[in-house]
Design an enzyme around this catalytic site. Sequence first.
Site, PDB file in Angstrom:
ATOM      1  N   ASP A  80       0.847  -1.194   0.000  1.00  0.00           N
ATOM      2  CA  ASP A  80       0.000   0.000   0.000  1.00  0.00           C
ATOM      3  C   ASP A  80       0.882   1.242   0.000  1.00  0.00           C
ATOM      4  O   ASP A  80       2.096   1.183   0.201  1.00  0.00           O
ATOM      5  CB  ASP A  80      -0.923  -0.004   1.223  1.00  0.00           C
ATOM      6  CG  ASP A  80      -2.076   0.993   1.122  1.00  0.00           C
ATOM      7  OD1 ASP A  80      -2.232   1.602   0.051  1.00  0.00           O
ATOM      8  OD2 ASP A  80      -2.797   1.147   2.109  1.00  0.00           O
ATOM      9  N   LYS A  81       0.239   2.383  -0.199  1.00  0.00           N
ATOM     10  CA  LYS A  81       0.875   3.703  -0.154  1.00  0.00           C
ATOM     11  C   LYS A  81      -0.013   4.635   0.632  1.00  0.00           C
ATOM     12  O   LYS A  81      -1.241   4.491   0.627  1.00  0.00           O
ATOM     13  CB  LYS A  81       1.089   4.211  -1.583  1.00  0.00           C
ATOM     14  CG  LYS A  81       1.422   5.700  -1.702  1.00  0.00           C
ATOM     15  CD  LYS A  81       0.192   6.508  -2.048  1.00  0.00           C
ATOM     16  CE  LYS A  81       0.499   7.998  -2.173  1.00  0.00           C
ATOM     17  NZ  LYS A  81      -0.763   8.786  -2.250  1.00  0.00           N
ATOM     18  N   HIS A  82       0.597   5.605   1.291  1.00  0.00           N
ATOM     19  CA  HIS A  82      -0.196   6.601   2.003  1.00  0.00           C
ATOM     20  C   HIS A  82       0.461   7.959   1.872  1.00  0.00           C
ATOM     21  O   HIS A  82       1.686   8.081   1.902  1.00  0.00           O
ATOM     22  CB  HIS A  82      -0.334   6.250   3.485  1.00  0.00           C
ATOM     23  CG  HIS A  82      -1.284   7.156   4.206  1.00  0.00           C
ATOM     24  ND1 HIS A  82      -2.637   6.912   4.241  1.00  0.00           N
ATOM     25  CD2 HIS A  82      -1.083   8.307   4.883  1.00  0.00           C
ATOM     26  CE1 HIS A  82      -3.227   7.878   4.930  1.00  0.00           C
ATOM     27  NE2 HIS A  82      -2.301   8.735   5.325  1.00  0.00           N
ATOM     28  N   SER A  83      -0.369   9.006   1.730  1.00  0.00           N
ATOM     29  CA  SER A  83       0.117  10.379   1.648  1.00  0.00           C
ATOM     30  C   SER A  83      -0.233  11.126   2.926  1.00  0.00           C
ATOM     31  O   SER A  83      -1.292  10.904   3.519  1.00  0.00           O
ATOM     32  CB  SER A  83      -0.519  11.087   0.451  1.00  0.00           C
ATOM     33  OG  SER A  83      -0.245  12.489   0.488  1.00  0.00           O
ATOM     34  N   THR A 120      -9.252  11.176  -0.152  1.00  0.00           N
ATOM     35  CA  THR A 120      -9.502  10.169  -1.184  1.00  0.00           C
ATOM     36  C   THR A 120     -10.943   9.659  -1.124  1.00  0.00           C
ATOM     37  O   THR A 120     -11.589   9.470  -2.156  1.00  0.00           O
ATOM     38  CB  THR A 120      -8.513   9.001  -1.031  1.00  0.00           C
ATOM     39  OG1 THR A 120      -7.182   9.495  -1.201  1.00  0.00           O
ATOM     40  CG2 THR A 120      -8.773   7.923  -2.074  1.00  0.00           C
ATOM     41  N   ARG A 168      -9.279  15.730  15.333  1.00  0.00           N
ATOM     42  CA  ARG A 168      -8.079  16.472  14.917  1.00  0.00           C
ATOM     43  C   ARG A 168      -8.400  17.442  13.798  1.00  0.00           C
ATOM     44  O   ARG A 168      -7.851  18.551  13.742  1.00  0.00           O
ATOM     45  CB  ARG A 168      -6.999  15.501  14.434  1.00  0.00           C
ATOM     46  CG  ARG A 168      -6.308  14.720  15.530  1.00  0.00           C
ATOM     47  CD  ARG A 168      -5.447  13.617  14.922  1.00  0.00           C
ATOM     48  NE  ARG A 168      -4.451  14.143  14.016  1.00  0.00           N
ATOM     49  CZ  ARG A 168      -4.025  13.500  12.928  1.00  0.00           C
ATOM     50  NH1 ARG A 168      -4.523  12.312  12.607  1.00  0.00           N
ATOM     51  NH2 ARG A 168      -3.104  14.040  12.161  1.00  0.00           N
ATOM     52  N   SER A 183      -1.770   7.730  13.422  1.00  0.00           N
ATOM     53  CA  SER A 183      -2.970   7.647  12.598  1.00  0.00           C
ATOM     54  C   SER A 183      -2.712   6.859  11.327  1.00  0.00           C
ATOM     55  O   SER A 183      -3.458   5.938  10.977  1.00  0.00           O
ATOM     56  CB  SER A 183      -3.468   9.052  12.259  1.00  0.00           C
ATOM     57  OG  SER A 183      -4.587   8.987  11.396  1.00  0.00           O
ATOM     58  N   LYS A 187      -3.765   2.290  10.870  1.00  0.00           N
ATOM     59  CA  LYS A 187      -4.608   1.733   9.801  1.00  0.00           C
ATOM     60  C   LYS A 187      -3.829   0.743   8.951  1.00  0.00           C
ATOM     61  O   LYS A 187      -4.365  -0.297   8.535  1.00  0.00           O
ATOM     62  CB  LYS A 187      -5.161   2.863   8.926  1.00  0.00           C
ATOM     63  CG  LYS A 187      -6.122   3.785   9.642  1.00  0.00           C
ATOM     64  CD  LYS A 187      -6.802   4.740   8.687  1.00  0.00           C
ATOM     65  CE  LYS A 187      -5.886   5.823   8.159  1.00  0.00           C
ATOM     66  NZ  LYS A 187      -5.614   6.891   9.140  1.00  0.00           N
ATOM     67  N   LYS A 188      -2.579   1.068   8.680  1.00  0.00           N
ATOM     68  CA  LYS A 188      -1.773   0.201   7.811  1.00  0.00           C
ATOM     69  C   LYS A 188      -1.424  -1.113   8.514  1.00  0.00           C
ATOM     70  O   LYS A 188      -1.429  -2.181   7.892  1.00  0.00           O
ATOM     71  CB  LYS A 188      -0.507   0.936   7.367  1.00  0.00           C
ATOM     72  CG  LYS A 188      -0.785   2.215   6.593  1.00  0.00           C
ATOM     73  CD  LYS A 188      -1.748   2.015   5.445  1.00  0.00           C
ATOM     74  CE  LYS A 188      -2.046   3.303   4.709  1.00  0.00           C
ATOM     75  NZ  LYS A 188      -3.050   3.108   3.630  1.00  0.00           N
TER      76      LYS A 188
END
Length: 435
Positions: A80-83, A120, A168, A183, A187-188
Site C-alpha cells: 500500500d501507499k499513504h500520503s 480520497t 483532529r 494515525s 490503519k496500515k
Amino acid sequence: MIPQEIIRRKRDGDELDATDIRSFIAALAAGRLSEGQIGAFAMAVWFKGMSRAEIVALTLAMADSGDRLQWADIDRPIADKHSTGGVGDNVSLMLAPIAAACGLAVPMISGRGLGHTGGTLDKLESIPGYMITPDADLFHRVVKEAGCAIIGQTGTLAPADGRLYAVRDVTATVDSIPLITASILSKKLAAGLETLVLDVKVGNGAFMADRGQAEILAQSLVEVANGAGVKTSALITDMNQPLADSAGNAVEMRNCLDFLVGRKADTRLETVVLAFAAEMLVKSGVAASSDEAERMARQALSSGKAAEVFARMVSMLGGPADLIENPDRYLARAPVAKPVPAARSGWLGACDARGIGVSVIDLGGGRRHPADRIDHRVGFSELLPLGTRVNAGEPIALVHAADDAAAERAVAALAAHYRITEERPELTPVIAGLL
C-alpha cells in the site's frame, strides 16, 4: 484509568507509559471519552510531543482497537501507499490500480479530507453507488479478484483512529508528528500489509511546510513501521503548488479517469505516480530495479490494464461499470463555471497551495465541522502549473461553483493565491528525497 489525569500528565510534559496509552485509546474506541477530552489530549500531544516509545505504544494501541485483516489466501505481495495530505493530490486513485495491474494486492484504507487537504474517500464518493465502507468479506473479495480496493475505515478497523481523526480535523491538531504517525500506521498495521510506501509532503500546501520537519516525520513513520514488521520507505514530495491540475472532488475524479486513459502524460502528477509505483514494486520484490518497475507501470497504463483494474474495483464496490467510458453520465458538474483571469502578463511564479485548499472548502468542497455535507461538484480545474507564461486576462484556472456569488468569490480568492513574476521561476523538484 482517569482520562483527565492522563491528559494532565501529557499537558505537563510527562512521558506516558504504554499501559496508560492503551487504556486511554481503549476508552476512546469504546465511546467512553467526550470530544472535549479527545481534543484536549490531541492538543496536549501537539504542544508537548511524544517520545518514540510513546508513539509506538499509541500506534499499536490504535491498531489493536479493532480487527486485523488477514490475506493468507492471496498469493500476491500485500502492499500500500499513504500520503500525508496535499492539495490536488489524487495519486492513490491511479496508483492502486497500476500497482495491482503489475502483480501487487493493494488493500488501501484511505481517509476523508483533513484540514485544507482533500480526502480520497470524498473523491470516491463522487461516484454514484461506490461503497467506501463495504463489509470485510466484500473488501477481501475485491482485493483478491480486482487486485485493489480503496475504502474507508470500517467500524471494526482501527476504530480509535477514526474518532481521533475526526476531532483532529476541527481542533487545529492535524500537524502533530506523533498523531500523524500513529494515525497513518495504525490503519496500515491493521490492514495486514507487508510493504508500505509513504508520501510525505513538504511545502506551503502541506502540513509540514519545513523540509526539516518533513524529514523528521518521514523518519518517524519509517522507523515505527519497520519496527512493527512492515517493509517501509518514504518519498518526500513537493507541495508548493497543487499536484494535479484540479482541486476538489468530482473534478479530481475526472482527472483520475483522464490519467488512466493517457491524457495526463508528462506532468508532475505522472512523475509522482510512476515513482511510487516503482518504489512499491521494488520493495515488494516484483521488480529488480526502479527502471524495470517504471517500465512495468508505464505498460500497465498504456495497455489499458490499469484502467480495467480500476473499472472492476469500482463496479465490485457498487459503482457504475462504465464510469471510465461515460464519466459525464455519473460525475455531477457544478451549475456555474467561471474562468480565473491572470491579473497581468508574466510567469506563474508562486502560489499559496494551502490557500487553494481552503478556497475549495469555502466553495463547499470540504468540511468545517465533522458532520458537514460536501458538495462534490465544486472546486477548481485547469489549474496551470507554476512556470507557465501567461498573458493578462488569460485563464489560469476554472472555478466550479454552486452559484454565481460563490463563483465570483472563488475567482477573486484564487487569483490572489498566485503571484505572477517578470522572470521565469526556478521550480522545486517534485520528488525531493527518499528515506
